[in-house]
Design a protein around this motif. Structure first.
Motif, short mmCIF file in Angstrom:
data_model
loop_
_atom_site.label_atom_id
_atom_site.label_comp_id
_atom_site.label_asym_id
_atom_site.label_seq_id
_atom_site.Cartn_x
_atom_site.Cartn_y
_atom_site.Cartn_z
N ARG A 209 0.86 -1.18 0.00
CA ARG A 209 0.00 0.00 0.00
C ARG A 209 0.89 1.23 0.00
NH1 ARG A 209 -2.84 -3.42 -1.09
NH2 ARG A 209 -4.88 -4.05 -0.25
N PRO A 210 0.43 2.31 -0.57
CA PRO A 210 1.24 3.53 -0.53
C PRO A 210 1.62 3.87 0.91
CG PRO A 210 -0.64 3.81 -1.98
CD PRO A 210 -0.85 2.51 -1.27
N SER A 211 2.86 4.31 1.10
CA SER A 211 3.37 4.60 2.43
C SER A 211 3.86 6.04 2.50
CB SER A 211 4.51 3.64 2.77
OG SER A 211 5.17 4.04 3.95
N ARG A 212 3.74 6.62 3.71
CA ARG A 212 4.29 7.95 3.91
C ARG A 212 5.82 7.92 3.88
NH1 ARG A 212 0.69 11.72 6.10
NH2 ARG A 212 -1.37 10.86 6.60
N ASP A 213 6.36 6.76 4.21
CA ASP A 213 7.82 6.62 4.23
C ASP A 213 8.34 6.36 2.82
OD1 ASP A 213 10.41 6.36 5.06
OD2 ASP A 213 10.17 4.28 5.73
N TRP A 214 8.09 7.31 1.94
CA TRP A 214 8.44 7.11 0.53
C TRP A 214 9.95 7.13 0.29
CZ3 TRP A 214 11.25 11.14 -1.33
CH2 TRP A 214 11.13 12.36 -0.66
N GLN A 215 10.69 7.71 1.30
CA GLN A 215 12.14 7.80 1.10
C GLN A 215 12.83 6.43 1.14
OE1 GLN A 215 10.40 9.39 3.38
NE2 GLN A 215 10.90 11.59 3.47
N THR A 216 12.28 5.48 1.84
CA THR A 216 12.96 4.18 2.01
C THR A 216 12.08 2.97 1.76
OG1 THR A 216 12.45 4.20 4.38
CG2 THR A 216 14.58 5.14 3.71
N SER A 217 10.80 3.07 1.89
CA SER A 217 9.95 1.88 1.81
C SER A 217 9.57 1.58 0.37
CB SER A 217 8.69 2.07 2.66
OG SER A 217 7.89 3.11 2.11
N ALA A 218 9.25 0.30 0.14
CA ALA A 218 8.77 -0.11 -1.18
C ALA A 218 7.35 0.40 -1.38
CB ALA A 218 8.81 -1.63 -1.30
N GLN A 219 7.05 0.73 -2.62
CA GLN A 219 5.73 1.26 -2.95
C GLN A 219 5.09 0.37 -4.01
OE1 GLN A 219 4.44 3.98 -1.42
NE2 GLN A 219 6.31 4.28 -0.24
N PRO A 220 3.77 0.32 -4.07
CA PRO A 220 3.12 -0.47 -5.13
C PRO A 220 3.44 0.09 -6.50
CG PRO A 220 1.53 0.91 -4.00
CD PRO A 220 2.80 1.00 -3.20
N LEU A 221 3.53 -0.79 -7.50
CA LEU A 221 3.91 -0.37 -8.85
C LEU A 221 2.75 0.30 -9.56
CD1 LEU A 221 5.86 -0.36 -11.28
CD2 LEU A 221 5.00 -2.65 -11.85
N ASP A 222 2.99 1.50 -10.03
CA ASP A 222 2.05 2.22 -10.89
C ASP A 222 2.63 2.17 -12.30
OD1 ASP A 222 0.69 4.18 -12.40
OD2 ASP A 222 0.12 5.26 -10.58
N LEU A 223 2.07 1.31 -13.16
CA LEU A 223 2.63 1.12 -14.49
C LEU A 223 2.71 2.41 -15.28
CD1 LEU A 223 1.20 -2.26 -15.86
CD2 LEU A 223 3.57 -1.70 -15.34
N ASP A 224 1.68 3.21 -15.23
CA ASP A 224 1.65 4.43 -16.00
C ASP A 224 2.78 5.37 -15.59
OD1 ASP A 224 0.30 6.27 -17.93
OD2 ASP A 224 0.04 7.48 -16.12
N GLN A 225 2.93 5.56 -14.27
CA GLN A 225 3.97 6.46 -13.80
C GLN A 225 5.37 5.87 -14.02
OE1 GLN A 225 3.54 9.58 -12.91
NE2 GLN A 225 1.34 9.28 -13.30
N ALA A 226 5.49 4.56 -13.85
CA ALA A 226 6.78 3.93 -14.11
C ALA A 226 7.20 4.08 -15.56
CB ALA A 226 6.72 2.44 -13.73
N ASN A 227 6.24 3.92 -16.46
CA ASN A 227 6.57 4.08 -17.88
C ASN A 227 6.88 5.53 -18.23
OD1 ASN A 227 6.47 1.40 -18.79
ND2 ASN A 227 4.22 1.45 -18.91
N ARG A 228 6.27 6.45 -17.53
CA ARG A 228 6.64 7.86 -17.73
C ARG A 228 8.11 8.09 -17.37
NH1 ARG A 228 2.57 11.88 -18.12
NH2 ARG A 228 0.47 11.00 -18.20
N GLU A 229 8.53 7.46 -16.26
CA GLU A 229 9.93 7.59 -15.87
C GLU A 229 10.86 6.96 -16.90
OE1 GLU A 229 11.26 9.30 -13.49
OE2 GLU A 229 9.30 9.99 -12.78
N LEU A 230 10.42 5.85 -17.48
CA LEU A 230 11.23 5.20 -18.50
C LEU A 230 11.33 6.05 -19.76
CD1 LEU A 230 10.09 1.48 -18.13
CD2 LEU A 230 12.23 2.53 -17.35
N VAL A 231 10.24 6.75 -20.07
CA VAL A 231 10.29 7.67 -21.22
C VAL A 231 11.28 8.79 -20.94
CG1 VAL A 231 8.98 9.41 -22.51
CG2 VAL A 231 7.98 7.15 -22.08
#
Length: 434
Positions: A146-168
């Motif tokens: 689940r999305p976490s406030r501890d975004w600096q270190t914790s694993a986050q669920p994969l958002d394909l759309d946003q991940a592909n934006r980063e790859l672009v």
């Protein structure tokens, strides 16, 4: 030229990546077929939320034996075995070979990731210009994250759309490219097989633009069909020679095996050519142009020779081809020889040379305008061996001798050795035909 005909979209492959016992880390990634393997690893690590060490990526790309990551050195031997396995699996082929479907599955290991990866390569289809160069097209679902406030270190669920934006942002989009062979061809206003093409191709870009401007200004790119009067002047001596051979042929000379000297001397005298070598030039060119041949002890007129007598305008372009084409030397000099022949014909066609003696100096200037640089696959240039060797005067003299011998054989009656308007017209036609 229609460049759309030469546009190519790089082919892609689809990589199925899985981890035994961890379906949440399964990924399907598409990327260009010949992309570096680091693109795959970077995309996969991004998709599972692991930062890739830049030094590790550099080691993958440049095959460094050691990598520095953070505060410690990592000996590459610790993770070299998986790459040896990959080398066996791909049998020395390109990382994404031409036949991905034939590749067997194998386990590999990626720096920064704690588990072995099972990889299957498949051919992808449907790639279009504007698609992401590297994209995640499928992923295992991890319902526990689940999305976490501890975004600096914790694993986050994969958002394909946003991940592909980063790859672009990292790898860009699929951009069509033009086949390199289409860039070496000549525009529609010039025949790719003509000597003009051989003249334009090796020039520096600035000199090529300058020459094209000159060709346009002198109308040398326009289609050229010689009139009957010009053709008759250019072929007067050849037709006189064919007429002397006659329909039944002439007996071969016992020494040369070709036409008797007396026959050719009579023809030369009839066209008022006053030069010691005129007879040899005329007989030699008639053979080279395919107007006469030997048959059972006789020299006879060929089908082309008969056509030249019946319809000179129709047959003449084939005669000119003997001037434009020349004879091939060894393979390394052929392209340079065609460039020399083209430059000399241009000097005659545009009036730069008023005599054959001026062609040697013109040819040296033309060779000085050739591009001494060649570009490698990375866009870097280097000097060619040919350019470092300099201008080959001996080869150029041989080309000029062969070329001028052919043009001299087309001299008008009483004008042997003179660069007359009809010789300029012949040079223009030879330049365009190649």
């Amino acid at each position: 030229m229609n460049y759309r005909e030469h546009l190519v979209v790089p082919s892609a492959v689809r990589i199925e990546v899985s981890v035994a016992g961890h379906p949440e880390w399964d990924r399907t990634i598409e990327l260009p077929k010949h992309s570096p393997e680091t693109w795959l690893w970077e995309a996969y690590l991004l998709s599972v939320g692991i930062e890739a060490c830049d030094e590790e990526v550099a080691a993958l790309r440049y095959r460094h034996p050691h990598v520095y990551c953070g505060e410690s050195w990592v000996v590459r031997d610790e993770w070299s075995a998986p790459f040896a396995a990959r080398a066996v699996r791909y049998a020395g082929d390109d990382f994404f070979g031409d036949d991905p479907a034939a590749l067997a599955e194998a386990a590999v290991r990626v720096p920064s990731f704690p588990f072995e990866l099972d990889i299957t390569v498949e051919r992808a289809s449907g790639r279009q210009a504007g698609d992401a160069s590297v994209s995640i097209v499928g992923a295992g679902v991890d319902s526990s994250l689940r999305p976490s406030r501890d975004w600096q270190t914790s694993a986050q669920p994969l958002d394909l759309d946003q991940a592909n934006r980063e790859l672009v942002r990292r790898f860009g989009i699929v951009v069509p490219f033009v086949r390199s062979e289409s860039l070496r061809t000549i525009p529609d206003d010039t025949s790719a097989g003509s000597l003009i093409a051989d003249l334009l191709a090796p020039l520096t870009p600035v000199r090529r633009l300058a020459l094209r401007a000159h060709l346009n200004a002198t109308d040398l790119l326009d289609a050229n069909r010689l009139g009957i009067d010009t053709v008759r002047q250019a072929t007067h001596a050849l037709r006189a020679l064919i007429d002397a051979v006659g329909p039944d042929g002439a007996d071969q000379d016992a020494t040369s095996g070709w036409l008797p000297t007396s026959v050719v001397d009579t023809v030369v005298a009839s066209v008022e050519w006053d030069a010691d070598d005129a007879a040899d030039l005329l007989s030699s060119f008639a053979r080279r142009a395919g107007l006469i041949r030997r048959l059972k002890g006789h020299v006879v007129v060929t089908a082309l020779g008969k056509q030249l007598m019946a319809d000179p305008v129709k047959a003449f372009p084939r005669v000119v081809s003997a001037i434009a084409g020349g004879t091939r030397g060894y393979w390394g000099s052929f392209d340079t020889s065609r460039f020399s022949r083209a430059a000399a014909l241009l000097a005659l066609a545009d009036g730069s040379a008023t005599s054959y003696d001026q062609l040697a100096g013109y040819l040296e200037k033309a060779h000085a305008a050739r591009d001494a640089r060649r570009y490698d696959e990375f866009g870097d240039w280097y000097d060619t061996v040919r350019s470092r060797a300099g201008f080959d005067r001996g080869e150029a003299d041989g080309v000029l001798r062969e070329l001028t011998d052919g043009l001299l054989a087309l001299s008008a009656p009483g004008a042997f050795g003179l660069v007359t308007p009809h010789i300029r017209a012949v040079a223009r036609l030879a330049l365009q035909r190649g």
